[in-house]
Design an enzyme around this catalytic site. Structure first.
Site, PDB file in Angstrom:
ATOM      1  N   ALA A   1      40.499  47.865  40.366  1.00 38.57           N
ATOM      2  CA  ALA A   1      41.192  48.793  41.248  1.00 38.57           C
ATOM      3  C   ALA A   1      41.102  48.212  42.661  1.00 38.57           C
ATOM      4  O   ALA A   1      40.192  47.429  42.966  1.00 38.57           O
ATOM      5  CB  ALA A   1      40.517  50.156  41.178  1.00 38.57           C
TER       6      ALA A   1
ATOM      7  N   GLY B   1      38.922  48.203  36.864  1.00 39.24           N
ATOM      8  CA  GLY B   1      40.149  48.827  36.348  1.00 39.24           C
ATOM      9  C   GLY B   1      40.975  47.878  35.488  1.00 39.24           C
ATOM     10  O   GLY B   1      41.718  48.332  34.616  1.00 39.24           O
TER      11      GLY B   1
ATOM     12  N   GLU C   1      39.422  48.047  32.177  1.00 40.95           N
ATOM     13  CA  GLU C   1      39.704  49.394  31.649  1.00 40.95           C
ATOM     14  C   GLU C   1      41.130  49.480  31.101  1.00 40.95           C
ATOM     15  O   GLU C   1      41.370  50.083  30.055  1.00 40.95           O
ATOM     16  CB  GLU C   1      39.461  50.438  32.745  1.00 40.95           C
ATOM     17  CG  GLU C   1      37.984  50.529  33.109  1.00 40.95           C
ATOM     18  CD  GLU C   1      37.731  51.467  34.263  1.00 40.95           C
ATOM     19  OE1 GLU C   1      38.104  51.120  35.406  1.00 40.95           O
ATOM     20  OE2 GLU C   1      37.172  52.556  34.038  1.00 40.95           O
TER      21      GLU C   1
ATOM     22  N   GLU D   1      31.698  47.835  38.860  1.00 43.29           N
ATOM     23  CA  GLU D   1      31.754  48.961  39.812  1.00 43.29           C
ATOM     24  C   GLU D   1      30.406  49.294  40.441  1.00 43.29           C
ATOM     25  O   GLU D   1      30.336  49.658  41.615  1.00 43.29           O
ATOM     26  CB  GLU D   1      32.322  50.211  39.118  1.00 43.29           C
ATOM     27  CG  GLU D   1      33.838  50.168  38.909  1.00 43.29           C
ATOM     28  CD  GLU D   1      34.257  49.485  37.616  1.00 43.29           C
ATOM     29  OE1 GLU D   1      33.418  48.825  36.964  1.00 43.29           O
ATOM     30  OE2 GLU D   1      35.432  49.637  37.252  1.00 43.29           O
TER      31      GLU D   1
HETATM   32  N1  COA Z   1      40.705  44.930  45.296  1.00 44.51           N
HETATM   33  C1  COA Z   1      41.355  44.503  46.394  1.00 44.51           C
HETATM   34  N2  COA Z   1      41.541  43.197  46.685  1.00 44.51           N
HETATM   35  C2  COA Z   1      41.052  42.311  45.816  1.00 44.51           C
HETATM   36  C3  COA Z   1      40.362  42.683  44.651  1.00 44.51           C
HETATM   37  C4  COA Z   1      40.204  44.070  44.400  1.00 44.51           C
HETATM   38  N3  COA Z   1      39.584  44.531  43.310  1.00 44.51           N
HETATM   39  N4  COA Z   1      39.968  41.565  44.010  1.00 44.51           N
HETATM   40  C5  COA Z   1      40.423  40.539  44.732  1.00 44.51           C
HETATM   41  N5  COA Z   1      41.069  40.979  45.838  1.00 44.51           N
HETATM   42  C6  COA Z   1      41.710  40.196  46.895  1.00 44.51           C
HETATM   43  C7  COA Z   1      40.668  39.548  47.797  1.00 44.51           C
HETATM   44  O1  COA Z   1      40.224  40.460  48.777  1.00 44.51           O
HETATM   45  C8  COA Z   1      41.477  38.410  48.369  1.00 44.51           C
HETATM   46  O2  COA Z   1      42.342  38.920  49.366  1.00 44.51           O
HETATM   47  P1  COA Z   1      42.545  38.099  50.744  1.00 44.51           P
HETATM   48  O3  COA Z   1      43.097  36.767  50.327  1.00 44.51           O
HETATM   49  O4  COA Z   1      43.506  38.940  51.516  1.00 44.51           O
HETATM   50  O5  COA Z   1      41.180  37.980  51.341  1.00 44.51           O
HETATM   51  C9  COA Z   1      42.349  37.983  47.201  1.00 44.51           C
HETATM   52  O6  COA Z   1      42.398  39.092  46.321  1.00 44.51           O
HETATM   53  C10 COA Z   1      41.795  36.800  46.424  1.00 44.51           C
HETATM   54  O7  COA Z   1      40.466  37.124  46.022  1.00 44.51           O
HETATM   55  P2  COA Z   1      39.183  36.187  46.314  1.00 44.51           P
HETATM   56  O8  COA Z   1      37.980  37.070  46.319  1.00 44.51           O
HETATM   57  O9  COA Z   1      39.433  35.366  47.532  1.00 44.51           O
HETATM   58  O10 COA Z   1      39.222  35.251  45.023  1.00 44.51           O
HETATM   59  P3  COA Z   1      37.987  34.462  44.401  1.00 44.51           P
HETATM   60  O11 COA Z   1      38.575  33.575  43.365  1.00 44.51           O
HETATM   61  O12 COA Z   1      37.122  33.889  45.445  1.00 44.51           O
HETATM   62  O13 COA Z   1      37.101  35.597  43.657  1.00 44.51           O
HETATM   63  C11 COA Z   1      36.782  37.519  42.224  1.00 44.51           C
HETATM   64  C12 COA Z   1      37.629  36.273  42.535  1.00 44.51           C
HETATM   65  C13 COA Z   1      37.486  38.267  41.102  1.00 44.51           C
HETATM   66  C14 COA Z   1      35.382  37.099  41.775  1.00 44.51           C
HETATM   67  C15 COA Z   1      36.671  38.397  43.487  1.00 44.51           C
HETATM   68  O14 COA Z   1      37.970  38.578  44.029  1.00 44.51           O
HETATM   69  C16 COA Z   1      36.098  39.758  43.231  1.00 44.51           C
HETATM   70  O15 COA Z   1      34.900  39.892  43.057  1.00 44.51           O
HETATM   71  N6  COA Z   1      36.943  40.818  43.246  1.00 44.51           N
HETATM   72  C17 COA Z   1      36.516  42.175  43.109  1.00 44.51           C
HETATM   73  C18 COA Z   1      36.123  42.482  41.691  1.00 44.51           C
HETATM   74  C19 COA Z   1      35.653  43.917  41.546  1.00 44.51           C
HETATM   75  O16 COA Z   1      34.604  44.311  42.023  1.00 44.51           O
HETATM   76  N7  COA Z   1      36.458  44.721  40.837  1.00 44.51           N
HETATM   77  C20 COA Z   1      36.151  46.083  40.554  1.00 44.51           C
HETATM   78  C21 COA Z   1      36.828  46.983  41.484  1.00 44.51           C
HETATM   79  S1  COA Z   1      36.438  48.676  41.069  1.00 44.51           S
END
Ligand code: COA
Length: 264
Positions: free
Chosen positions: A70, A115, A118, A138
């Site tokens: 999400a 999400g 999910e 989460e």
């Molecule tokens: N919500 C909003 N934005 C998200 C996102 C999320 N769940 N997951 C990734 N993004 C965005 C990042 O903020 C980034 O945006 P930016 O370029 O404007 O800074 C872009 O997507 C690319 O993500 P980035 O983190 O730079 O990629 P990465 O390859 O270094 O890391 C992940 C990938 C998946 C490990 C990392 O993005 C992450 O941990 N995301 C969140 C996962 C999470 O906690 N999900 C559960 C949400 S309830």
């Protein structure tokens, strides 16, 4: 739709969540557009020519993620009321995926987190790229899964394993997800969509009323005791007799021919 791409090949529709700059994170727009696209497919399949209807859907993501969760930026400042509404929308989408009269296969091409996982868990089953990573992180954000993850993960892989993943928030590789029974199959990333499409085509070639009945029986039966669940199956089994599909399927077998199902 700005965030959902739909392509159609015969009885198989492929839906691609297309917000790759944010790793396809689910904001209100993505949730609404996916729900509307799905509703369109359901309407077409129930009111259109059943011979042309969608009989299986492949759900995937554009770029390096299936869905990285999400949208954290959208959630960060939510009030309790807004969070409740957001969760309701996510739950409704997952319920719609489960209730669709055709199977939905998740083709998890990369990260399926929060999400995103999910959503995949609300699909009938999951195929994953060998590079995929999945999890429910989460708790690392100070919250819990809000689109059904605490319930559907436990039902898919068992309570103990689900507890470990939910309480730690750790990501697992596609191989570990396969061992856990969370995904059905792991394939090289470049072959994922072709493989998922092939499985969807196999489903599209058999009796669609039968597949829909099996989907309903397996979903509802898994939520109730075995006795009533078997009764549910008995009624669904009997209900298929007299349909054109049943007559065609059995007649084709007896004539040593391949059946073509009309979906009626
Ligand atoms: N919500 C909003 N934005 C998200 C996102 C999320 N769940 N997951 C990734 N993004 C965005 C990042 O903020 C980034 O945006 P930016 O370029 O404007 O800074 C872009 O997507 C690319 O993500 P980035 O983190 O730079 O990629 P990465 O390859 O270094 O890391 C992940 C990938 C998946 C490990 C990392 O993005 C992450 O941990 N995301 C969140 C996962 C999470 O906690 N999900 C559960 C949400 S309830």
């Amino acid at each position: 739709m700005a965030t959902i791409e739909r392509t159609q090949s015969g009885h198989v529709a492929t839906l691609t969540i297309n917000r790759p700059d944010k790793l396809n994170a689910l904001n209100a727009e993505v949730l609404a557009e996916l729900r509307a696209t799905l509703a369109g497919l359901v309407t077409e399949s129930t009111t259109g020519d059943p011979g042309c209807a969608t009989r299986a859907v492949v759900l995937t993501g554009a770029g390096k993620a299936f869905v990285a969760g999400a949208d954290i930026a959208a959630m960060a400042a939510m009030t309790t009321t807004e969070a409740a509404r957001f969760s309701e929308v996510g739950h409704a989408l997952c319920a719609a995926l489960e209730a669709a009269p055709f199977p939905v296969l998740a083709a998890v091409n990369g990260f399926a987190l929060g999400g995103g996982l999910e959503l995949a868990l609300a699909c009938d089953f999951i195929l994953a790229a060998d590079t995929a990573k999945v999890g429910l992180p989460e708790v690392t954000l100070g919250v819990i899964p809000g689109f059904g993850g605490t319930q559907r993960l436990a039902r898919r892989i068992g309570l103990g394993r689900a507890r470990e993943l939910v309480y730690t928030g750790r990501m697992v590789t596609a191989e570990e997800a396969l061992r856990l029974g969370l995904v059905n199959e792991v394939v090289p990333g470049a072959e994922l969509l072709a493989r998922a499409t092939k499985v969807a085509e196999q489903i599209g070639a058999v009796g669609p009323l039968a597949v829909a009945a099996a989907k309903r029986a397996m979903l509802h039966g898994s939520e109730i005791a075995l006795g009533p669940a078997c009764e549910l199956e008995r009624q669904a089994f009997a209900g298929l007799f007299g349909t054109e599909d049943q007559r065609t399927g059995m007649a084709a077998f007896l004539a040593k021919q391949k059946a073509t199902f009309a979906g009626k």
